[in-house]
Scaffold this active site. Structure first.
Site, PDB file in Angstrom:
ATOM      1  N   GLU A 203     -11.426 104.327  23.517  1.00 15.64           N
ATOM      2  CA  GLU A 203     -10.097 104.262  22.603  1.00 15.64           C
ATOM      3  C   GLU A 203      -9.370 102.799  22.895  1.00 15.64           C
ATOM      4  OE1 GLU A 203      -7.917 107.952  22.089  1.00 15.64           O
ATOM      5  OE2 GLU A 203      -9.599 109.036  22.440  1.00 15.64           O
ATOM      6  N   GLU A 292      -2.186 108.230  14.649  1.00 12.10           N
ATOM      7  CA  GLU A 292      -1.973 109.101  15.366  1.00 12.10           C
ATOM      8  C   GLU A 292      -0.604 109.218  15.852  1.00 12.10           C
ATOM      9  OE1 GLU A 292      -3.650 112.652  18.865  1.00 12.10           O
ATOM     10  OE2 GLU A 292      -4.686 110.855  18.448  1.00 12.10           O
TER      11      GLU A 292
END
Length: 380
Positions: A203, A292
Site C-alpha cells: 500500500e 479510507e
C-alpha cells in the site's frame, strides 16, 4: 478527545502483512514505543533539523530498519530496479520530491533520510490489521462490536483472480480535517493477494491523521528497503486548496524480478523484497484505489473526519478528491489503462463518503471520491 485536530499532511507508505505467516504478531507490530520519546536511530551519520520542526536522520543504507527483518539478514541492496516500465504515464502535476528539510541540508551518499518524531510528539503504538477490506465490510454489516468495523472506505477495485505485476494512479493530495485522537484519513493504492485469513498487501499514498492504532507504516516495520537519499518517507507534502491550486502525485508499485518497487512521480524510492511475502511472490490478484478513514464514534455519533477533500464526488474537479490515470501492469510487464467498465466501486457508507467513476481522454480512467463525514440527517 473530541476536538478537531489540525494535523500536518504526510506522505504515507504503508507496509502491511495482514497475516502472521511472514512474521510473528509481535514482530509485525513494529517498534512499540508508546509514550517513549524517539531516539536517534542506529546508523545515523548526520542529523538535519528543518525550519518546520521536522528532524531528519541520515542513516547508513545497511543500518536502516529494513535489515531488522529476519529474512533480510544477509540481503544485498539493489540500488535500482532490474527493469523500469517505459510506458508508465507521468501525468502528475509538478510536485518536487525535494521536501522542506532540504533547505537545511542534504543526506550524504550511501545514506537514507528517516523522519524522527519531534521531541514534543510520540510515535503511535501501531498494531497489525489482520483483515482485508472485504472482511471490514462484513464486520461493518454484522455490527459485531469489533473495532475494525469502524474503518470506512470509498474505493474502486480491479481484478479478482488476475495476475498483476504493477499498479499506478495519479492521486490528488489534500489535507482533510481529522477529528479526535486515533483517527486518520488516507488516499492510496493497494495491491492484494492471498486468502482472506492470510492476505498480503502492498500500500502507498498519502495520509492526514492523528492515528495511533493502525498497522505498520513508513519505516516503522522492517522489510521495505529504501534506496533514495532525497525523499524522507513521512515528511510533509504540499496539498491542494479547495477551488484553487490542485496538487497530485503519481504513485506506482511494480514488480521487477525479485522485488516490488515503489515509485513516486519520477523517482524510485525503494522496494519490498518478494522473499518476505507468501502470496505476492508472483503478482497481485486484485488492485484497489481510493480512500479510507477510521471512525472513533466520539460521543456516540459518526466522526467529522473528512475523506479526500471533505467534499462529495459530485462537486468535481478543484473541489473533490480524485484518482486519475488508473493503470495496471500485465504479465508482459506493460502498463495498460484500466477500462472504466471493468473498474468496480465500493463505498461502505455512501451518505458519508462516496465515489464516482468516469473516463476521458486527458485523464484516462478516473474517479472522484470522498465526503465530509458527520451530518445530522445523512451521516449521523
Amino acid at each position: 478527545m473530541a476536538n478537531i485536530v489540525n494535523n500536518k499532511l504526510q506522505c504515507l507508505m504503508l507496509f502491511l502483512l495482514t497475516f502472521s505467516y511472514v512474521l510473528s504478531d509481535r514482530f509485525v507490530d513494529g517498534r512499540r514505543i508508546g509514550t517513549t520519546k524517539l531516539v536517534k536511530p542506529k546508523g545515523t551519520i548526520k542529523t538535519i533539523e528543518g525550519k518546520d520542526g521536522e528532524i531528519i536522520d541520515c542513516v547508513h543504507l545497511y543500518q536502516q530498519p529494513a535489515f531488522d527483518h529476519p529474512l533480510l539478514k544477509n540481503h544485498t541492496i539493489q540500488m535500482e530496479p532490474s527493469s523500469i516500465p517505459s510506458d508508465l504515464k507521468a501525468n502528475s502535476s509538478p510536485v518536487k520530491l525535494i521536501q522542506g528539510w532540504h533547505k537545511c541540508g542534504q543526506c550524504p551518499e550511501a545514506t537514507i533520510p528517516i523522519l524522527r518524531v519531534p521531541k514534543n510528539q510520540h510515535l503511535p503504538a501501531l498494531r497489525h490489521l489482520k483483515r482485508s477490506r472485504t472482511q471490514l465490510k462484513q464486520s461493518l454489516d454484522s455490527d459485531d462490536g469489533d473495532n475494525l468495523s469502524d474503518h470506512e472506505y470509498a474505493v474502486a477495485y480491479f481484478g479478482g483472480g488476475g495476475n498483476f505485476l504493477g499498479s499506478h494512479a495519479t492521486i490528488n493530495v489534500w489535507k482533510p480535517t481529522v477529528e479526535g485522537s486515533g483517527e486518520m484519513s488516507i488516499g492510496q493504492i493497494w495491491l492484494v493477494n492471498g486468502p482472506e485469513q492470510e492476505i498480503n498487501t502492498l500500500e502507498a499514498g498519502w495520509r492526514s491523521d492523528n492515528y495511533q492504532k493502525t498497522g505498520c507504516e513508513n519505516l516503522d516495520c522492517p522489510g521495505f528497503v529504501q534506496t533514495n537519499k532525497n525523499f524522507a518517507i513521512g515528511s510533509a507534502l504540499d496539498f491542494s486548496v479547495y477551488g484553487s491550486k490542485q496538487v497530485d502525485i503519481g504513485v506506482a508499485i511494480y514488480k521487477s524480478k525479485d522485488s516490488w518497487w515503489l515509485k513516486v512521480n519520477d523517482q524510485e524510492i525503494g522496494y519490498w523484497p518478494i522473499s518476505i511475502y507468501k502470496y505476492l511472490k508472483n503478482g497481485a490478484a486484485r488492485l484497489d484505489y481510493g480512500g479510507e478513514i477510521y471512525n472513533a464514534k466520539a460521543g456516540g455519533r459518526h466522526t467529522k473526519t473528512q475523506m479526500g477533500s471533505g467534499h462529495f464526488p459530485s462537486e468535481g474537479y478543484g473541489k473533490a478528491g480524485y484518482f486519475r490515470h488508473i493503470q495496471y501492469m500485465d504479465s508482459t510487464g506493460s502498463y495498460k489503462d484500466v477500462e472504466p467498465g471493468k473498474l468496480g466501486k465500493d463505498a461502505a457508507k455512501p451518505s458519508c463518503y462516496d465515489i464516482q467513476i468516469q473516463s476521458d481522454k486527458s485523464s484516462g480512467t478516473n474517479f472522484y471520491f470522498g465526503g465530509p463525514g458527520y451530518s445530522a440527517d445523512k451521516c449521523p
